[in-house]
Design an enzyme around this catalytic site. Structure first.
Site, short mmCIF file in Angstrom:
data_model
loop_
_atom_site.label_atom_id
_atom_site.label_comp_id
_atom_site.label_asym_id
_atom_site.label_seq_id
_atom_site.Cartn_x
_atom_site.Cartn_y
_atom_site.Cartn_z
N GLY A 27 0.71 -1.49 0.04
CA GLY A 27 0.06 -0.05 0.15
C GLY A 27 0.90 1.24 -0.03
O GLY A 27 2.02 1.25 -0.25
N ASN A 28 -0.07 2.49 0.43
CA ASN A 28 0.75 3.71 0.21
C ASN A 28 1.30 3.90 -1.12
O ASN A 28 2.48 4.14 -1.35
CB ASN A 28 1.84 3.77 1.35
CG ASN A 28 2.19 5.44 1.47
OD1 ASN A 28 3.37 5.86 1.21
ND2 ASN A 28 1.28 6.12 1.74
N GLY A 32 5.47 4.29 -8.78
CA GLY A 32 6.29 2.95 -9.20
C GLY A 32 5.24 1.99 -8.94
O GLY A 32 5.11 1.04 -9.91
N HIS A 33 4.41 2.07 -8.10
CA HIS A 33 3.39 0.78 -8.06
C HIS A 33 2.38 0.82 -9.17
O HIS A 33 2.03 -0.12 -9.84
CB HIS A 33 2.58 0.83 -6.90
CG HIS A 33 3.11 0.67 -5.45
ND1 HIS A 33 3.34 1.67 -4.56
CD2 HIS A 33 3.84 -0.41 -4.97
CE1 HIS A 33 3.92 1.37 -3.52
NE2 HIS A 33 4.45 0.01 -3.69
N GLN A 149 14.92 -8.89 -3.48
CA GLN A 149 13.56 -9.62 -3.12
C GLN A 149 13.08 -10.20 -4.62
O GLN A 149 12.67 -11.32 -4.56
CB GLN A 149 12.37 -8.37 -2.71
CG GLN A 149 10.99 -8.87 -2.77
CD GLN A 149 9.99 -7.82 -2.45
OE1 GLN A 149 9.99 -7.70 -1.02
NE2 GLN A 149 9.52 -7.11 -3.09
N VAL A 172 11.14 3.10 -10.63
CA VAL A 172 10.74 4.63 -11.23
C VAL A 172 11.27 5.56 -10.27
O VAL A 172 11.44 5.43 -9.18
CB VAL A 172 9.14 4.48 -11.18
CG1 VAL A 172 8.69 5.78 -11.47
CG2 VAL A 172 8.43 3.49 -12.23
N SER A 182 7.68 4.02 -0.54
CA SER A 182 6.81 4.58 0.47
C SER A 182 7.45 5.16 1.72
O SER A 182 6.85 6.22 2.12
CB SER A 182 5.79 3.30 0.92
OG SER A 182 5.11 2.82 -0.10
#
Ligand code: PAF
Length: 276
Positions: A27-28, A32-33, A149, A172, A182
């Protein structure tokens, strides 16, 4: 856009749609997301995002409690970005009993990030597998800002024969080069002005490695670390590593990546830059 908080409701929806591209998040959401959401659309007719702040991947001294939770705004952004569904379970839904079964990824989990955040990747791999089991995507997208990751998820998916394609998307950045994250929200105005130095340092180190050669890596990365520390950073690691296994380079022909994590005040930032 549909929103689901329960696994059984998500599974019922899942049965009514075909190929799914999945973007797991905490979230937040930032640009980029949203770039991941748009890329996801190219992989499948249905795009599902998840928002879940996963306690298992935070150490006892880390920012789990204060991690920004902005579900309402996230939902609006996802709808605007064209996601078809949001899966936002609460802790009781995803962890109805204490989680005692874990995905324990290989040695790679203990390097770099893993050295400074023990248990972090075990928590990440466990929740990602669990989310995969809820969403059943054909493809899942991850940002390469979290390089280690991304590598571990690919490894887990391959070694556990999960029928899921893992796509990695480029980081990004803000116009001044700072990788979107975030955690940038924690930076004071003065820290925000200083923060792009991390990426500038990686760019400079990349040029130096290309110019002076892999044999000079150790000395060059030490110089880069010192230049960050001179400006008030506390560098956890800043290292030139092989892209394939995150070990130190052993020959001039290997594909390399510079990975870094450093603290500015109370905020820990990570970034990376591929070479060549
Ligand atoms: O990258 C993240 O936001 C998290 O580590 C992930 C993959 C959503 C698992 O909690």
């Amino acid at each position: 856009m549909r929103a689901f908080h329960r696994i059984d409701a998500l599974r019922a929806y899942r049965q009514s749609v075909g190929r799914v591209a999945f973007v797991p998040t905490m979230g937040n959401l930032h640009e980029g997301h949203l770039a991941l959401m748009r890329a996801a659309r190219e992989h499948a007719d249905t795009v599902i995002a998840s928002v879940f702040v996963n306690r298992l991947q935070f150490g006892p001294e880390e920012d789990f409690e204060r991690y920004p939770r902005t579900l309402r705004a996230d939902g609006e952004k996802l709808a605007e970005a064209g996601a078809d569904a949001l899966f936002a379970p609460d802790e009781a839904e995803l962890y109805p009993e204490p989680q005692t079964c874990f995905v324990d990824p290989p040695d790679l989990q203990h390097l770099l990030e893993g050295e400074f955040r023990p248990g972090h990747f075990r928590g990440v791999a466990t929740v990602v597998l669990k989310l995969f089991n809820c969403v059943h995507p054909q493809v899942a997208l991850f940002g390469k800002k979290d390089y280690q990751q991304w590598m571990l998820i690919r490894l887990m998916t391959r070694q556990l024969a999960l029928p899921i394609e893992i796509a990695g998307m480029e980081t990004v950045r803000a116009p001044d080069g700072l990788a979107l994250s975030s955690r940038n929200a924690y930076l004071s105005p003065a820290e925000r002005a200083e923060a792009p130095r991390l990426y500038r340092t990686l760019c400079k180190l990349k040029e130096a490695v290309l110019h002076e050669g892999v044999k000079q890596c150790a000395a060059l990365q030490e110089e880069a670390r010192q230049s960050l520390d001179k400006h008030g950073w506390k560098t956890d690691y800043l290292a030139v590593r092989q892209c394939s296994n995150l070990q130190a380079p052993t020959s001039a022909t290997q594909k390399l990546v510079i990975v870094a994590a450093a603290r500015l005040g109370a905020t820990r930032l990570i970034d990376n830059l591929e070479i060549g």
